[in-house]
Scaffold this active site. Structure first.
Site, PDB file in Angstrom:
ATOM      1  N   ILE A 121       0.821  -1.217   0.000  1.00 13.37           N
ATOM      2  CA  ILE A 121       0.000   0.000   0.000  1.00 13.37           C
ATOM      3  C   ILE A 121       0.852   1.263   0.000  1.00 13.37           C
ATOM      4  O   ILE A 121       0.361   2.350   0.243  1.00 13.37           O
ATOM      5  CB  ILE A 121      -0.979   0.002   1.195  1.00 13.37           C
ATOM      6  N   ALA A 128      11.006  -8.260  13.188  1.00 16.41           N
ATOM      7  CA  ALA A 128      10.421  -6.966  12.828  1.00 16.41           C
ATOM      8  C   ALA A 128       9.046  -6.821  13.457  1.00 16.41           C
ATOM      9  O   ALA A 128       8.280  -7.777  13.539  1.00 16.41           O
ATOM     10  CB  ALA A 128      10.314  -6.842  11.319  1.00 16.41           C
ATOM     11  N   LYS A 129       8.746  -5.627  13.903  1.00  9.31           N
ATOM     12  CA  LYS A 129       7.409  -5.297  14.390  1.00  9.31           C
ATOM     13  C   LYS A 129       6.830  -4.226  13.467  1.00  9.31           C
ATOM     14  O   LYS A 129       7.525  -3.663  12.620  1.00  9.31           O
ATOM     15  CB  LYS A 129       7.473  -4.753  15.823  1.00  9.31           C
ATOM     16  N   GLY A 130       5.552  -3.951  13.633  1.00 12.99           N
ATOM     17  CA  GLY A 130       4.884  -2.988  12.762  1.00 12.99           C
ATOM     18  C   GLY A 130       5.369  -1.569  12.971  1.00 12.99           C
ATOM     19  O   GLY A 130       5.805  -1.183  14.057  1.00 12.99           O
ATOM     20  N   GLU A 177       1.685   2.457  11.787  1.00 11.75           N
ATOM     21  CA  GLU A 177       0.732   3.112  12.672  1.00 11.75           C
ATOM     22  C   GLU A 177       1.375   3.885  13.826  1.00 11.75           C
ATOM     23  O   GLU A 177       1.051   5.038  14.052  1.00 11.75           O
ATOM     24  CB  GLU A 177      -0.279   2.087  13.200  1.00 11.75           C
TER      25      GLU A 177
END
Lengths: 210, 326, 775
Positions: C497, C727-729, C732
């Protein structure tokens, strides 16, 4: 062309391309010429509603004949009729800049330009910045500085920067920011767009590319 | 999407005027405002008359009396960057530089800018408001944070959207209007119409008339000018409050001049009250404070725009101080 | 690119060791591709115009669709007359609720059900009829000739008055969306009694609209009973299932393609009615139909971040210990259940150590377009309240606001059952690193010393955050094909995206197999050709997909090594991949080029399949962050200039430094929008209609509204438990604390606490003048 001469009477108009109209005032300042004019001696142009009339558009150096309704926007014709989908449709009301193309080397919103109004004027779209399959300097700089996320406003941003650099080859950060202030980026990559514009300016000046 | 219309691009002003006298004809210069209004169905158009083949309406040049003539088709970018205008009519160049976005300045013309339709969201939206022939101004009882504090005549509380017109009023420019009966030169201050006079029009232009040029009078020695605009975001936005100044300073005193507010009223709002306070006076802090106070003295804020009172005071104070310093 | 031009890390990439089949993958100890600032795998396409976005799709014989929408916030459709529209030139299909096959059910959350063309329009912009014509102009002409008789009903569009007695009801039982959602731990009264300072304050964030640049919509085409949809979507599988459900088609008959998407921010996680309408029009006209909404329609019908009305009471001891937090929020998801207050209280519950917490969230129906998830749903709103409150508490107890936060760092998730630990928690490091990079103490000192002179005041502010999700999880299936020439195809259902998903996944593959990025072709976001994936959103795409990509790559490697072992007459466990060759670890002279492996040559392609494994039990994976900013405020006009930002984010391993940076910049820019420029305006008194349904009246930040000085400092903690990539997000958390940090900076500059967004001259000039009068 003299600094304050009137385009209509100025001799320097003769024998030069439209780009010859551009004059500059002061260091770094830009004066953009009128966005083209139709020859005054041509007969009146009339397009009937709800029917199509042939016109000729000069897109990326090519003459293209097309039947248009008077209300068709240049953006609609570029995208849906010519398949030049580099120019993006996003607001179609002159508020976001993703449809930006150069007309006579000047960035304009193709969504607020009737196709018939662009008749005979040189139009450059994103596709026109490519040399075959090779990216132009502004496009290269955008890649290098990751000056986009989703990429949808990107063609318009690139055209705004291209237009800026054609008249202001070595812009300041403020000039760059103002130059792309008519192009929304919802992903918010502005900072990288500024950096890309600076890089593009270097590439263009260094590489001698137009 | 745009509705259907006939398109004509005449080769002479006379022909254009002929076309424009017909029912439902609309003039197209840069097209930025016209096409927006057509998309929003603010009004319809049976015929769109493009004046872009009229090269006589282009260009910016000095007049024999050392004033400046700006063709109606001069783009806003051209006005913004023109050397003569920057040298002598700085406030006008500053106003032009604050208009909309670069692309719209490249495309929009000065003639179109001074004739543009209001930006009120009721007028532009699907509301049958009084300016469109309805019987109600929705803004009075509605969302009026961006509306006027002067001159509504209790009928319609739009603000005039132009950043250029206030500067032109400050410089006492004249507008050449061409129509069937010939030309007339209208002082730009008299060019605009308040809701009390006629709520369905913004200018004195009659059917078939177009603006062909704008004449700036020769600049008076000692003139200092500026335009200051406060907006809700920094590009592509109209004035929350703005002020155009063109003051003639002699011997440290304001000899003459004009103070014109934008974002204040349905027309570019000449603040005679401020002018009265400062003319003949030194621009010291006392005078400036008094001028700022006076500016909003008779204001009639609506439910959601009383912020304009401190805002106008602030910018008038700021700008007069800058002018005083030079 | 010539081989010699390649950066060092793309020349002969060392490849991590290959675990034996069935063995668990652990995060890389050392990486050679991952983490580098690589340009995007699809950068060329995105800058050259070669990327075909769904709205760029042109099919032979294609028609254009347009939708007639209800102009009232609450009305009954009594009759629809399309006879004139049908006669117009160029019109090929007109459909309404009474068209055979168009009487379809449409569901919202919580089983709330309505019709595709519902006779009761409960928000402005509800669908009434649709047209397909030869040009979009003709389609719009036709829409305007459709004559509808409406019975206009009373409306309520403001959630603050919608629960008052006598307010028009959106649905018969009343305007509350179920029972208030309540949470409690400890006892707040006890907590407040233990506090040295108790503060209470109301806050409000205005409704924000996503407005991604690419319009919502699709192109629909039937081949017999097979429907293909090119849609601008964050998740092709989500569109597929909804369309199949509504049209009662087998999933296999609905193919959804979404190779590119021009922004979504949550508003394209789900399909809209437009998708089904396009399919119906295409069926009726027996021709492909392109149906992209107008910009104005997207403002009305494609979701929003709901307005939040919040009240927060907080108690703190002099030493900075938080003793109690009591929070309530009311909001609205619009006319149907759509999470109007969802997650607004999460930060209050979970960000800081506090034994006594009570929250209440009340969701209210209004006659407005249904909400959709918007980048970090609920969090920026809750942050606006909590982080301003922390700032105020710090001032009251004369403590540095960074210090106050450091005092209350939780070791585990307090709001979840069983108080699970975080796999990693970088809140402390984010605060410390951010403060150091920003020069926080020095900046505060400078502001203090700059004193009262002049009307342009400088201020600094900060805020911290976590994001409730961001760990990703199953399901995800990835297929990698290694071709006999050593190039590879990466096949994944997920959309990119704009965050750089494709690039990151190509890097994972490159890391594992030692392939050059430009030898990797990515096939994604197509239900016909790629594997199942959940929509890209929630900052979960990288932690979900990257481990699956890695697993698929390792699967390829294992097969390749087994084949090479046969060629080299050794054990696969003895082999490693190095510089494009497979080498015996014990005897480096024993080696074979990948392209010479007989099994690969014979089979032509090696297929590796990877699945996203489960998340660790009894642990939570959340990203953390802290942002610092500096502003200049004109204290006469209320104009605010954001001068600079520093963001310290703990999102685990940095997968690509370039796209990481870009997310941070973008999150801050969007946060500036919430803080300073964006707000939906409804004409609540007279018509209930939306006033600002365009980008002039609804103001996104422009290039002149954001600082060019934005510094991102990754706080890269090693997370060995979250997933096999560590890895984390990221997408946001980077926008959560921005607005509150700005509000705190404005307070620091002016002494004025702006509790309602946006901080613009409209609001601030008035607050400043009132403050002056009060002295």
């Amino acid at each position: 062309m003299g600094k304050n001469c009137d385009e209509k009477t100025c001799n320097c108009k003769k024998g030069v391309s439209r780009r010859g109209f551009f004059s500059s005032v002061g260091a770094g300042a830009v004066v953009l010429a009128t966005t083209g004019s139709f020859a005054a001696d041509s007969p009146s142009k009339v397009l009937e509603p709800d029917s199509t009339t042939p016109i000729t558009l000069l897109v990326n150096g090519r003459e293209r004949r097309i039947l248009v309704e008077p209300r068709w926007s240049l953006l609609f014709v570029l995208r849906e009729k010519f398949g030049l989908t580099g120019a993006k449709a996003a607001c179609e009301r002159g508020e976001c800049g993703s449809c930006t193309v150069l007309i006579d080397d000047i960035p304009r919103y193709s969504c607020l330009t009737l196709a018939v109004e662009a008749e005979g004027l040189p139009i450059t779209t994103l596709e026109g910045l490519m040399k075959g399959e090779e990216l132009g300097p502004v496009q290269q700089a955008f890649v290098e500085h990751d000056a986009f996320q989703c990429g949808y406003c990107t063609p318009g941003q690139i055209m705004a920067v291209e237009g800026l650099l054609r008249h202001t080859p070595d812009p300041t950060l403020d000039q760059i920011r103002r130059g792309v202030s008519g192009n929304l980026c919802r992903c918010g990559a502005y900072k990288n767009i500024f950096a890309a514009a600076q890089k593009a300016s270097e590439l263009k000046r260094g590489g001698g590319a137009k | 999407m745009l509705p259907n219309f006939k398109y004509v691009r005449p080769g002479s002003v006379e022909e254009a005027i002929d076309h424009l006298t017909s029912e439902g004809a609309r003039v197209h210069a840069g097209g930025t405002d016209l096409l927006g209004c057509l998309r929003d169905n603010v009004f319809g158009a049976l015929k769109v008359v493009s004046i872009n083949a009229l090269d006589d309406l282009r260009g910016i040049r000095q007049t024999p009396d050392r004033g400046v003539r700006i063709g109606a088709l001069a783009t806003i970018t051209q006005v913004e960057n023109h050397e003569l205008i920057n040298e002598r009519y700085k406030g006008l160049a500053m106003g032009a530089s604050e208009v909309a976005s670069p692309q719209l300045r490249n495309q929009g013309t000065i003639g179109g800018n001074i004739c543009q339709k209001p930006r009120c969201w009721y007028y532009r939206g699907e509301f049958h408001c009084i300016r469109k022939g309805g019987n109600l101004c929705y803004a009075f009882g509605g969302e009026n944070q961006f509306h006027c504090i002067f001159g509504s005549d209790k009928k319609c509380c739009i603000v005039h959207p132009s950043d250029i017109a206030p500067a032109l009023v400050a410089f006492d420019a004249r507008v050449r209007v061409s129509g069937h009966k010939g030309d007339r030169l209208v002082p730009i201050e008299k060019f605009y119409v308040l809701p009390g006079e006629d709520v369905e029009r913004e200018t004195v232009l009659e059917a078939g008339e177009i603006v062909t040029e704008i004449i700036l009078p020769p600049i008076i020695e000692g003139t200092r000018s500026s335009y200051r605009k406060v907006r809700a975001r920094r590009s592509w936005d109209f004035a929350l409050a703005g002020v155009a100044l063109a003051l003639v300073l002699k011997g440290g005193k304001v000899e003459s001049g004009r103070v014109v507010l934008s974002g204040a009223a349905p027309v570019p709002w000449r603040s005679h009250t401020v002018e009265k306070v400062i003319i003949g006076q030194k621009l010291d802090s006392k005078t400036i404070t008094r001028a700022a106070e006076t500016a909003v003295h008779n204001a009639e804020p609506l439910a959601k725009n009383s912020y304009k009172i401190p805002l106008f005071k602030a910018i008038i104070e700021e700008e007069l101080t800058k002018i005083a310093i030079g | 690119m010539k081989a010699s031009d390649k950066p060092y890390y793309l020349r002969g990439i060392p490849v991590p060791e290959t675990p034996a089949p069935g063995k668990e993958l652990h995060p890389w100890k050392e990486t050679h591709v991952i983490g580098k600032p690589l340009s995007r795998a699809d950068a060329y396409q995105r800058v050259s115009g070669a990327a075909i976005f769904p709205s760029d799709t042109l099919l032979p014989d294609m028609l254009y669709g347009a939708i007639l929408r209800c102009p009232y916030p609450n009305a009954l459709v009594k009759s629809v007359d399309v006879s004139q529209a049908e006669r117009l030139s160029g019109v090929r299909a007109v459909i309404t609720g009474s068209t055979p096959g168009a009487d379809l059910k449409w569901t919202y959350l919580q089983g709330s059900s309505t019709k595709l063309f519902d006779p009761h329009c409960r928000f402005e912009g509800e669908t009434v009829a649709a047209v397909a014509a030869e040009t979009p102009y003709q389609a719009w002409d036709a829409v305007q000739t459709i004559s509808v008789q409406y019975q206009v009903l009373p409306y309520t569009v403001d959630e603050r008055s919608a629960i008052e007695p006598g307010a028009p009801k959106v649905h018969q039982p009343g305007n509350r969306v179920g029972q208030p959602e309540k949470y409690q731990r400890g006892g707040v009264e006890k907590g407040f009694s233990e506090a040295d300072v108790v503060l209470e304050q109301d806050y409000r964030t205005e409704c924000e609209l996503h407005t991604p640049l690419e319009l919502h919509g699709c192109v629909a085409k039937w081949d017999g009973d097979q429907l293909t949809i090119w849609e601008s979507t964050q998740g092709v599988y989500g569109v597929q299932s909804k369309v199949a459900q509504v049209l009662a088609l087998p999933l296999s008959k609905v193919r959804v393609v979404g190779h590119y998407i021009g922004g979504g921010f949550g508003s394209k996680l789900q399909p809209g009615k437009y998708t089904v309408i396009a399919a119906l029009l295409a069926k009726a006209a027996a021709r492909p139909v392109k149906l992209f909404l107008s910009r104005e329609e997207t403002f009305l019908s494609c979701g929003n971040r709901p307005p939040s009305n919040m009240r927060l009471k907080a108690g703190v001891k002099k030493d900075g210990t938080l003793t109690a937090l009591q929070f309530s929020v009311t909001g609205t998801g619009g006319a149907y259940p759509a999470g109007g207050v969802s997650l607004v209280d999460w930060l209050i519950r979970d960000l800081y150590t506090c034994p006594n917490v009570q929250t209440e969230a009340i969701d209210i129906f209004t006659h407005t377009g249904p909400a959709r998830p918007f980048r970090a749903p609920g969090h920026p709103q809750g942050s606006w309240a909590l982080e301003q409150m922390l700032d105020a508490l710090a001032e009251k107890i004369s403590m540095d606001p960074v210090e106050l936060r450091l005092k209350n760092i939780p070791a585990f998730s307090q709001a979840r059952d069983g108080n699970p630990k975080y796999t990693t928690t970088g809140l402390r490091e984010c605060l410390e690193t951010g403060a150091k990079t920003f020069g926080w103490r020095e900046a505060l000192q400078r502001v203090r010393e700059s004193g009262r002179a002049g009307h342009i005041k400088r201020g600094v502010g900060m805020a911290a955050c976590l994001w409730v999700a961001g760990g990703g999880g199953p399901p995800s299936t990835i297929i990698i094909k290694l071709f006999s020439d050593g190039s590879a195809n990466l096949n994944m259902g997920a959309s990119d995206i704009g965050t750089g998903t494709k690039t990151v996944m190509a890097m994972v593959l490159s890391e594992e197999l030692g392939l050059d990025i430009d030898r990797i072709q990515i096939e994604n976001a197509d239900t016909g050709t790629t594997q199942y994936a959940t929509p890209s959103g929630g900052s979960k795409t990288v932690p979900t997909e990257a481990p699956a990509v890695r697993a698929a790559a390792v699967h390829v490697k294992q097969q390749l090594l087994a084949m090479a072992a046969e060629d080299l007459k050794t054990q696969a466990a003895n082999l490693i991949i190095k510089d494009g060759e497979i080498v015996a670890a014990s005897d480096p002279s024993k080696k074979i080029k990948i392209t010479d492996v007989a099994g690969l040559k014979k089979r032509g392609v090696l297929v590796g399949v990877g699945y996203r494994g489960p998340n660790p039990k009894n642990k939570v994976t959340n990203p953390f962050g802290a942002q610092f900013c500096e502003v200049l405020v004109n204290t006469r006009t209320g104009e605010v200039e954001v001068v600079r930002f520093v963001a310290a984010q703990d999102s685990g391993r940095v997968m690509n430094r370039l796209t990481y940076e870009n997310q941070v910049i973008g999150g801050i820019t969007m946060g500036i929008g919430l803080a300073m420029t964006e707000f939906r305006v409804l004409d609540k008194n007279e018509t209930g209609k939306l006033c600002n349904k365009n980008w002039h009246d609804y103001k996104l930040p422009t290039a002149l509204d954001v600082p060019s000085d934005i510094v991102s400092v990754p706080v890269e903690l090693e997370d060995s438990e979250a997933n096999s990539t560590g890895a984390k997000g990221l997408g946001e958390p980077v926008t959560i604390p921005t607005a509150a940090a700005i509000a705190n900076a404005v307070y620091n500059a002016t002494g004025i606490r702006v509790t309602t967004t946006p901080i613009n001259p409209v609001q601030l000039s008035l607050l400043l003048s009132e403050a002056k009068i009060k002295g």
